[in-house]
Design an enzyme around this catalytic site. Sequence first.
Site, mmCIF file in Angstrom:
data_model
loop_
_atom_site.group_PDB
_atom_site.id
_atom_site.type_symbol
_atom_site.label_atom_id
_atom_site.label_comp_id
_atom_site.label_asym_id
_atom_site.label_seq_id
_atom_site.Cartn_x
_atom_site.Cartn_y
_atom_site.Cartn_z
ATOM 1 N N GLY A 237 -0.871 -6.786 -8.364
ATOM 2 C CA GLY A 237 -0.201 -7.334 -9.534
ATOM 3 C C GLY A 237 0.479 -6.261 -10.369
ATOM 4 C CB SER A 238 1.854 -6.518 -13.789
ATOM 5 O OG SER A 238 2.630 -7.675 -13.504
ATOM 6 C CB THR A 239 -2.159 -2.471 -12.532
ATOM 7 O OG1 THR A 239 -2.432 -2.878 -11.185
ATOM 8 C CG2 THR A 239 -3.006 -3.285 -13.500
ATOM 9 C CB ILE A 240 1.747 -1.959 -8.622
ATOM 10 C CG1 ILE A 240 1.887 -0.928 -7.487
ATOM 11 C CG2 ILE A 240 2.994 -2.814 -8.682
ATOM 12 C CD1 ILE A 240 0.597 -0.321 -7.065
#
Length: 569
Positions: free
Chosen positions: A302-305
Amino acid sequence: MRKFKTNSDTRKNVTTLAFLSLAVGVLLILRFGQLMINKTVNNIDLVEYGQNNDMGSSITEARRGTIFDQNGQPIAMDTTSYSMYAVLNSSWDDNEVVDTDYTARVLSNYLDLTQDEILTILLNPDANQVEFGEAGKNITPDTKTLIDNENLPGIKFDSQVKRQYVNDYFASHLIGYAVTEFDEELNTTVLKGQIGIESGLDGRLSGIDQYKTNLDNNIQADYLSGDDVYLTLDSRLQNFMEDLLDINYKRYQPEEVSAYLVEVETGRLLTAAQRPSFNLNTREGIEQKWTNMLVEEAFEPGSTIKILTLATSYDLGLYQPGETFMSGEVAVYDQIVRDYNLYGWGEITFDEGLSRSSNVGVVKLVERMGEDKWVQVLEELGFGKSTQSGLPNETEGSLQFDNPVSKIMSSFGQGFAASPIQLLQAYTTIGNDGKQMKIQYIDRMKSSQNTFESEVLGQPITEEAADHVLGLMVNTVEESYGTAQDFKNQTVNIAAKTGTAQIADPNGNGYLTGDYDYYFSVVAFFPAEDPEFMLYISMKQPNNPQGRTGSQILSEIFHPFVENVMINQ
């Protein structure tokens, strides 16, 4: 009439007996000569047989190494326990139970049985020897001494060495457990590691590796002595995190929740906790989940990347600070990618896009970068391959893309799968001036002296880019438009990025569509101005969210833990 033997008959018998004795003697001499010269019997090579059987038959003692935390606090150790039995009738031992009433009354003070229950066991008319069920097992040395001091005739004990864990729940899947097994090669009983570190380091903990090395060097020994292992875990922090996860797991009932604390500059793993977990001593709960989530499970991050997408794009000069783009949606080949709120925030800067967690912003950057170049960056950061952790069953994750659309969607953490340890290693770059650190859980072996050596895997991101993204993560917490405002802390400045990853539908194509059918996560660095720690928390599908968002649920773990870390430094 009785016939008497003549002297002639006697002489014949003596002669026959002497001949037979001589023949047997000759055969024995020939047989002994065959053994000495050929060293075989019944087609068995006695030399080889002896070598193969020397290994285990001579072992008289086996000590498994103790597992400690980094401060020398024991986590797992060998202990001796006893099983009690009573001799009621014996033809070879006069040490029998004499007074059953008195014996039952005394033993009831030490066993979890009533006097009547013990008396019933002792009055068994069909048994010469009786045991006391579970109540008579796992008796501690102290309790055995107390019973011995009672001088009860016929009460005896068998000893067993078992693995004892100081805390029932303590990084259970990472530590693993060991059970007593018969080793056919050694021809002796040893404690054998089953999962986790107990399994991954079994050869060293059991002493078998050193024993075999000694044999290869013609060094004989009648014992196994395993190496002690000191982990990077901090018992104080680990126990506190276990308590927090217990509360969270019971209250919100997620399918899974895990939390990992890393010392940024060294890569030391300080805590590793997950739920479901299991009791290290009784193994209660292990059927619910056998896997060590740190290394054995992979999911879409998800968006942590996006912190890696922004840092790489900044390094490559793909955008300038203050440069803007139109948020909301963007066409990617034959697909439309939208921001999570479906309509965006109008024209915003790429930097603000990270704080708002804009999918469109990172897609536009990867289009400038080139999808194949971006996949190469992910490969260089360690995704799609083992971290060589040394832990059993480590997954490589998945970095195989069926089409170019999936490659571009990986810019916001969709379309590929990564394990927590892979994410931790990649994310160290942001908090550590662009240097990527290997995540390590072993502090030292054998000695209590500190011999830990950190390992830099490379510098895939420049210090300038890492510092720039770290500042954007502070904005994500501090600014009114940031998606990580739930992680603003009163004790210390936080740099954080949240993630909300979709979960593939196990019954078909596409993703689950429920309001809470996500992996909710946060990666945070603190103190933000000069990070010492990285905390990563992930939760899958809370079944009882009680009207709270994923970030709000995770913040209930995050805040007390961060404050505990900072206050007790």
